[in-house]
Design an enzyme around this catalytic site. Sequence first.
Site, PDB file in Angstrom:
ATOM      1  N   ARG A 104       0.850  -1.194   0.000  1.00 45.38           N
ATOM      2  CA  ARG A 104       0.000   0.000   0.000  1.00 45.38           C
ATOM      3  C   ARG A 104       0.879   1.236   0.000  1.00 45.38           C
ATOM      4  NH1 ARG A 104      -5.122  -0.851   2.322  1.00 45.38           N
ATOM      5  NH2 ARG A 104      -5.621   1.327   1.962  1.00 45.38           N
ATOM      6  N   THR A 108      -0.783   7.647  -0.997  1.00 42.23           N
ATOM      7  CA  THR A 108      -2.052   7.557  -1.735  1.00 42.23           C
ATOM      8  C   THR A 108      -2.953   6.433  -1.207  1.00 42.23           C
ATOM      9  OG1 THR A 108      -1.150   5.992  -3.316  1.00 42.23           O
ATOM     10  CG2 THR A 108      -0.890   8.339  -3.846  1.00 42.23           C
ATOM     11  N   ASP A 200      -1.602  -8.701  13.547  1.00 44.47           N
ATOM     12  CA  ASP A 200      -1.001  -8.727  12.206  1.00 44.47           C
ATOM     13  C   ASP A 200      -0.619 -10.159  11.863  1.00 44.47           C
ATOM     14  OD1 ASP A 200       1.117  -8.706  10.141  1.00 44.47           O
ATOM     15  OD2 ASP A 200       0.842  -6.539  10.249  1.00 44.47           O
ATOM     16  N   ASP A 203       3.101 -10.758  10.706  1.00 40.29           N
ATOM     17  CA  ASP A 203       4.051 -10.686  11.822  1.00 40.29           C
ATOM     18  C   ASP A 203       3.976 -11.937  12.681  1.00 40.29           C
ATOM     19  OD1 ASP A 203       5.200  -8.281  11.181  1.00 40.29           O
ATOM     20  OD2 ASP A 203       3.940  -7.094  12.526  1.00 40.29           O
TER      21      ASP A 203
HETATM   22  N1  URA Z   1      -3.972  -7.429   8.217  1.00 38.92           N
HETATM   23  C1  URA Z   1      -3.686  -8.122   9.336  1.00 38.92           C
HETATM   24  O1  URA Z   1      -2.698  -8.849   9.391  1.00 38.92           O
HETATM   25  N2  URA Z   1      -4.511  -7.989  10.402  1.00 38.92           N
HETATM   26  C2  URA Z   1      -5.603  -7.209  10.387  1.00 38.92           C
HETATM   27  O2  URA Z   1      -6.325  -7.153  11.377  1.00 38.92           O
HETATM   28  C3  URA Z   1      -5.880  -6.492   9.197  1.00 38.92           C
HETATM   29  C4  URA Z   1      -5.048  -6.621   8.142  1.00 38.92           C
END
Ligand code: URA
Length: 209
Positions: A104, A108, A200, A203
């Site tokens: 991303r 923008t 995430d 992660d």
């Molecule tokens: N991407 C992720 O890893 N977790 C989220 O909650 C949203 C997007």
Amino acid sequence: MSNLYIVEHSLIKHKLAYIRDKKTTNKDFRELIAEIALLLVYEATRKLPVVKKTIETPITETEVEIIEGRKPVIVPILRAGLGMVEGILKVMPMAKIGHIGIYRDKETFEAVEYYCKMPDYLNERQVFLVDPMLASGVSVKAAVDILKKNGANNIKYLCILSCPEGVKFLSDAHPDVDIYTACLDERLNEKKYIIPGLGDAGDRIFGTI
Ligand code: URA
């Protein structure tokens, strides 16, 4: 929404409980993502077309059914989607694997493609696009755009968690793409994380927290 399939299964519910828990280790999280992906693809492949074929058992000749057409393709969106590939390959070892890299743009917020490698004859293959979190839906929509530009016309998208905002965004843009998810969560927060979610996913799969 007609193209949303929430895969209801007690094993999936049990595994979701562990991946949502912040105390779950990266190793366990990674294994559970793979296991849930396997269960999702089991459901998503339920009605793949089959063709009849004659074989010989050790006893006699008989008619069997095998999946029709070219080998299916798994397409993970880098990087979190990689965590779902291993589980899917356990039940679909013949699958080919394509890759899409999208980030991303910080200013923008547009999705920018940085990598794409697909097997040949994409237009004749069933494509399983995978990315664990359907959040805003921007990356997944961009990935479907890329797949269609490369000829894909039969796409199913598999995610571990989804939310109403992402489902609406994706199905408005691509109503022909079926969405298979283990759970439809409540909503997105202001940082575009799924609530209650699991944090995430990338992660937690790769231990980069
Ligand atoms: N991407 C992720 O890893 N977790 C989220 O909650 C949203 C997007």
